[in-house]
Design an enzyme around this catalytic site. Structure first.
Site, PDB file in Angstrom:
ATOM      1  CB  CYS A 100      22.037 -13.643  -8.231  1.00  0.00           C
ATOM      2  SG  CYS A 100      22.587 -13.196  -9.936  1.00  0.00           S
ATOM      3  CG  ASN A 143      25.658  -9.797 -10.684  1.00  0.00           C
ATOM      4  OD1 ASN A 143      25.940 -10.639 -10.097  1.00  0.00           O
ATOM      5  ND2 ASN A 143      24.400  -9.688 -11.367  1.00  0.00           N
ATOM      6  CG  HIS A 195      22.867  -9.872  -6.022  1.00  0.00           C
ATOM      7  ND1 HIS A 195      24.060 -10.633  -6.244  1.00  0.00           N
ATOM      8  CD2 HIS A 195      22.362  -9.857  -7.230  1.00  0.00           C
ATOM      9  CE1 HIS A 195      24.159 -10.722  -7.426  1.00  0.00           C
ATOM     10  NE2 HIS A 195      22.916 -10.318  -8.044  1.00  0.00           N
TER      11      HIS A 195
HETATM   12  O1  UT7 Z   1      22.073 -10.288 -10.742  1.00  0.00           O
HETATM   13  C1  UT7 Z   1      20.670 -10.622 -11.260  1.00  0.00           C
HETATM   14  C2  UT7 Z   1      19.854  -9.313 -11.444  1.00  0.00           C
HETATM   15  N1  UT7 Z   1      20.361  -8.523 -12.457  1.00  0.00           N
HETATM   16  C3  UT7 Z   1      19.960  -7.193 -12.356  1.00  0.00           C
HETATM   17  O2  UT7 Z   1      19.610  -6.971 -11.349  1.00  0.00           O
HETATM   18  C4  UT7 Z   1      20.180  -6.412 -13.611  1.00  0.00           C
HETATM   19  C5  UT7 Z   1      19.036  -5.364 -13.745  1.00  0.00           C
HETATM   20  N2  UT7 Z   1      19.215  -4.507 -14.645  1.00  0.00           N
HETATM   21  C6  UT7 Z   1      20.218  -3.328 -14.711  1.00  0.00           C
HETATM   22  O3  UT7 Z   1      20.802  -3.472 -13.892  1.00  0.00           O
HETATM   23  C7  UT7 Z   1      20.052  -2.370 -15.892  1.00  0.00           C
HETATM   24  O4  UT7 Z   1      18.735  -2.460 -16.218  1.00  0.00           O
HETATM   25  C8  UT7 Z   1      20.960  -2.358 -16.824  1.00  0.00           C
HETATM   26  C9  UT7 Z   1      22.310  -1.884 -16.241  1.00  0.00           C
HETATM   27  C10 UT7 Z   1      20.937  -3.825 -17.384  1.00  0.00           C
HETATM   28  C11 UT7 Z   1      20.635  -1.569 -17.896  1.00  0.00           C
HETATM   29  O5  UT7 Z   1      20.437  -0.241 -17.428  1.00  0.00           O
HETATM   30  P1  UT7 Z   1      19.129   0.656 -17.986  1.00  0.00           P
HETATM   31  O6  UT7 Z   1      19.096   1.803 -17.391  1.00  0.00           O
HETATM   32  O7  UT7 Z   1      18.050  -0.198 -17.498  1.00  0.00           O
HETATM   33  O8  UT7 Z   1      19.344   0.739 -19.493  1.00  0.00           O
HETATM   34  P2  UT7 Z   1      18.443   0.015 -20.579  1.00  0.00           P
HETATM   35  O9  UT7 Z   1      18.693  -1.381 -20.880  1.00  0.00           O
HETATM   36  O10 UT7 Z   1      17.076   0.657 -20.494  1.00  0.00           O
HETATM   37  O11 UT7 Z   1      19.280   0.644 -22.195  1.00  0.00           O
HETATM   38  C12 UT7 Z   1      19.319   2.365 -21.874  1.00  0.00           C
HETATM   39  C13 UT7 Z   1      19.993   2.555 -23.304  1.00  0.00           C
HETATM   40  C14 UT7 Z   1      19.530   1.660 -24.648  1.00  0.00           C
HETATM   41  O12 UT7 Z   1      19.734   2.496 -25.777  1.00  0.00           O
HETATM   42  P3  UT7 Z   1      18.483   3.330 -26.286  1.00  0.00           P
HETATM   43  O13 UT7 Z   1      17.427   2.219 -26.633  1.00  0.00           O
HETATM   44  O14 UT7 Z   1      17.754   3.985 -25.092  1.00  0.00           O
HETATM   45  O15 UT7 Z   1      18.872   4.303 -27.548  1.00  0.00           O
HETATM   46  C15 UT7 Z   1      20.573   0.453 -24.636  1.00  0.00           C
HETATM   47  O16 UT7 Z   1      20.712   0.130 -26.008  1.00  0.00           O
HETATM   48  O17 UT7 Z   1      21.218   2.306 -23.076  1.00  0.00           O
HETATM   49  C16 UT7 Z   1      21.981   1.318 -24.271  1.00  0.00           C
HETATM   50  N3  UT7 Z   1      22.780   0.270 -23.792  1.00  0.00           N
HETATM   51  C17 UT7 Z   1      24.158   0.654 -23.441  1.00  0.00           C
HETATM   52  N4  UT7 Z   1      24.721   1.984 -23.858  1.00  0.00           N
HETATM   53  C18 UT7 Z   1      26.116   1.967 -23.759  1.00  0.00           C
HETATM   54  C19 UT7 Z   1      22.691  -0.639 -23.330  1.00  0.00           C
HETATM   55  N5  UT7 Z   1      23.824  -1.159 -22.888  1.00  0.00           N
HETATM   56  C20 UT7 Z   1      24.780  -0.263 -23.088  1.00  0.00           C
HETATM   57  C21 UT7 Z   1      26.118  -0.172 -22.920  1.00  0.00           C
HETATM   58  N6  UT7 Z   1      26.949   0.730 -23.245  1.00  0.00           N
HETATM   59  N7  UT7 Z   1      26.885  -1.410 -22.400  1.00  0.00           N
END
Ligand code: UT7
Length: 322
Positions: free
Chosen positions: A113, A279, A249
């Site tokens: 990225c 992204n 980004h």
């Molecule tokens: O470009 C390179 C750099 N990349 C980034 O900067 C990405 C960085 N990370 C992020 O943007 C975020 O961490 C995400 C958007 C990927 C995820 O958001 P989050 O607030 O960190 O969520 P999480 O991974 O902690 O997941 C929270 C919950 C989980 O369920 P439990 O364990 O709390 O029951 C996940 O299983 O959300 C669940 N979950 C989803 N639910 C619905 C994960 N993906 C999804 C989804 N739809 N697509």
């Protein structure tokens, strides 16, 4: 003093738009969750007959038109991509042929990225060393091909597209400086394990698809970008109050807001495209830049701070007068 100036910008997005609702029909997710956690509403997806070079060519032609530069006038092409059409030859050499260039140097750059800011910083050095008058710098990605569509934690995040700039030397201020970093110790937090150069024993049960520990990446991204912008301001001897637009980004609206807050910049001074493009990895910054220019927000004379963070990890940015 010679500066590197952006002479023109261009971008390309594939026609097909995939909404969050469409994704929720394919996997366990909702529009509400995706918007709330990322700010993404939709993404563009390349057509079955469209490659990352095809998208790059369209973006390049638009940037060259806005700069008033022909293919014959280009001295160098640098294409940032992690999704090249072929393992080799590079996207950049294909562009050299398609754009009717002389036998100029052309190469791809892979910093995921952060690829475009790495490439722009490299072009800046070529200009400052002398001998290069017109350089085409691109970010082009077909990330939807690298996604595991069974994995909702990554499949909702990415889109396809390309962005480009033409840069050249100028006595008027352009790029003041850039700061680039990497830390390979984090490789397994965001990676596509299998490559053409993997050892035969490595990763036998894993594919070429992206895998990410989102929450951990998020924390390092916010921390690294906050520290980067301070370092950049110091390196370029700039005051945050003199930045007219942040061109970040576009991975997650929450990461973008945290960086803007760190700079004390209101969101009106931030170019946001993550809602429409998702992204697009190396294409995200030049796509946002071109959007800012063509929408009339970014004007000649404005001071811009460009930044990116991605796999590797790699991160970096630059400050310039557009
Ligand atoms: O470009 C390179 C750099 N990349 C980034 O900067 C990405 C960085 N990370 C992020 O943007 C975020 O961490 C995400 C958007 C990927 C995820 O958001 P989050 O607030 O960190 O969520 P999480 O991974 O902690 O997941 C929270 C919950 C989980 O369920 P439990 O364990 O709390 O029951 C996940 O299983 O959300 C669940 N979950 C989803 N639910 C619905 C994960 N993906 C999804 C989804 N739809 N697509």
């Amino acid at each position: 003093m010679t500066y590197t100036k952006i002479l023109g910008t261009g971008s390309y997005l594939p026609k097909r738009i995939v909404t969050n609702d469409e994704l929720s029909e394919r996997m366990e997710t909702t529009d509400e969750w995706i918007r709330a956690r990322t700010g993404i509403e939709q993404r563009h997806m390349a057509a079955p007959n469209e490659s990352s070079v095809d998208m790059a060519e369209q973006a390049a032609r638009r940037a060259m038109e806005s700069a008033g530069v022909t293919g014959e006038e280009l001295d160098l092409i640098i294409c940032a991509t992690s999704t090249p059409e072929h393992l080799f030859p590079s996207n950049a050499t294909q562009l050299q042929a398609r754009l009717g260039c002389r036998t100029i140097p052309a190469f791809d750059m892979q910093a995921v990225c952060s690829g475009f800011v790495y490439a722009l910083s490299t072009a800046d050095k070529f200009i400052k060393c002398g001998g290069y008058q017109r350089i085409l710098v691109l970010g082009a990605e077909l990330f939807t091909n690298a996604l595991n569509w069974e994995d909702r934690t990554t499949a909702i995040l990415f889109g396809d597209g390309a962005g480009a700039v033409v840069v050249g030397p100028s006595e008027e201020p352009g790029i003041y400086g850039s700061v680039l970093h990497s830390d390979g110790g984090y490789k397994e937090l965001l990676w596509a394990p299998q490559g053409p150069g993997s050892s035969a024993e490595d990763y036998p049960n894993r594919g070429r698809f992206i895998e990410m520990q989102g929450r951990d990446v998020f924390k390092v991204a916010v921390r690294s970008l906050s520290s980067l912008v301070g370092e950049l301001l110091e390196h370029c001897d700039f005051d945050a109050a003199d930045i007219d637009y942040l061109v970040p980004h576009q991975a997650n609206l929450r990461i973008i807001s945290a960086t803007a807050e760190h700079l004390n910049l209101p969101m009106e001074k931030v170019i946001v495209t993550v809602n429409k493009h998702a992204n697009t990895s190396a294409a995200s910054v030049p796509l946002a830049l071109d959007h800012g220019v063509r929408s009339g927000q970014i004007q000649r004379g404005h001071n811009l701070l460009l930044e990116a963070f991605g796999g590797g990890f790699t991160w970096g940015g630059c400050i310039l007068t557009y």
